[in-house]
Design an enzyme around this catalytic site. Structure first.
Site, PDB file in Angstrom:
ATOM      1  N   ASP A 127       0.679  -1.224   0.003  1.00 22.56           N
ATOM      2  CA  ASP A 127      -0.062   0.142   0.109  1.00 22.56           C
ATOM      3  C   ASP A 127       0.774   1.388  -0.086  1.00 22.56           C
ATOM      4  O   ASP A 127       1.857   1.341   0.517  1.00 22.56           O
ATOM      5  CB  ASP A 127      -0.694  -0.002   1.475  1.00 22.56           C
ATOM      6  CG  ASP A 127      -1.853  -1.126   1.225  1.00 22.56           C
ATOM      7  OD1 ASP A 127      -2.139  -1.657  -0.061  1.00 22.56           O
ATOM      8  OD2 ASP A 127      -2.533  -1.482   2.233  1.00 22.56           O
TER       9      ASP A 127
HETATM   10  N1  URA Z   1      -1.314  -5.970   3.833  1.00 19.17           N
HETATM   11  C1  URA Z   1      -1.987  -4.715   3.739  1.00 19.17           C
HETATM   12  O1  URA Z   1      -2.944  -4.531   4.586  1.00 19.17           O
HETATM   13  N2  URA Z   1      -1.112  -3.716   3.149  1.00 19.17           N
HETATM   14  C2  URA Z   1       0.174  -4.078   2.142  1.00 19.17           C
HETATM   15  O2  URA Z   1       0.580  -2.991   1.982  1.00 19.17           O
HETATM   16  C3  URA Z   1       0.362  -5.241   2.561  1.00 19.17           C
HETATM   17  C4  URA Z   1      -0.284  -6.228   2.847  1.00 19.17           C
END
Ligand code: URA
Length: 245
Positions: free
Chosen positions: A105
């Site tokens: 993310d």
């Molecule tokens: N899980 C998440 O919620 N975000 C990420 O970036 C990776 C795994």
């Protein structure tokens, strides 16, 4: 696993023609591999094989495998129409067209691989082959042991039930009512860690991916990167396809 790919795929990747059209070109006897005409469609070639179309060598990129310590506020994409910094821009000085293997993310930090090797990326992302991924999550609140057990047994998300995971508390802060939890998961679903905590009633305030299979960030700092060694690439592929930790 070797890094061999089907000839028509290599041709398509090099921009010769679409995969379908490349097949036709192969069947027409216009393609040579290491000086020999090849008309067989299943032929596989490795990075060191010389491929020529109409006696012109095709341009093939060197396979690249990069480990980046993704900083916060970067997007796991090759470009962004909203002008945000991309993970590819973090890796300066690489000529090849690398792209991220999966996604973290925008606000997540940590270990992200980038490559231009479609096969490598495919194997690591394939649901059947997923390697364990270790995340460190800062949580608003302090989950109980029972809640952590729910996480480890699997919680129901849109895509289905998450497979057995490991969850353990690394530290707690009772004054701030917060905690840090290490969570090891096997799938790579979108926002998976955040949604897993949401499923047991907690919000993730910060998230970092610490390990991917046997790889960890080592001495890298946020924004820094290094190339994987050939040994690491092979070991990762072997780990992914064997399904072992
Ligand atoms: N899980 C998440 O919620 N975000 C990420 O970036 C990776 C795994």
């Amino acid at each position: 696993m070797s890094h061999q790919e089907r000839l028509q795929k290599v041709m398509a990747h090099a921009g010769v023609a679409s995969r379908r059209h490349s097949e036709k070109i192969i069947q027409e006897g216009r393609v040579k591999v290491n000086g020999q005409v090849v008309t067989e469609l299943g032929t596989r070639v490795g990075p060191n094989d010389l491929v020529e179309v109409d006696d012109v060598p095709i341009y093939r990129e060197e396979p690249r495998y990069i480990m980046l310590y993704k900083p916060r506020n970067t997007i796991s994409a090759v470009s962004d129409d909203r002008g945000r910094d991309t993970v590819v821009e973090c890796v300066k000085g690489i000529e090849e067209r690398i792209y991220p293997v999966g996604r973290l993310d925008f606000d997540t930090t940590g270990l992200l691989l980038l490559t231009n090797d479609g096969n490598f990326s495919h194997v690591l992302m394939h649901p059947r082959y997923q390697v364990p991924k270790v995340y460190i999550a800062s949580i608003d609140g302090i989950p109980t042991q029972g809640e952590l057990t729910r996480l480890s047994r699997g919680v129901q998300l849109e895509e289905g039930k998450t497979s057995p995971a490991q969850a353990r508390i690394l530290s707690t802060n009772r004054q701030k009512n917060s905690s840090v939890v290490q969570l090891t998961i096997h799938e790579g679903w979108n926002h998976q860690v955040k949604r897993m905590f949401e499923a047991i009633g907690y919000k993730v305030s910060r998230l970092k991916r610490e390990r991917l299979g046997f790889l960890d960030l080592g001495r890298l700092n946020p924004g820094q990167w290094r190339e994987l060694t050939a040994f690491e690439v092979d070991k990762l592929l072997a780990q992914a396809t064997s399904g072992k930790d």
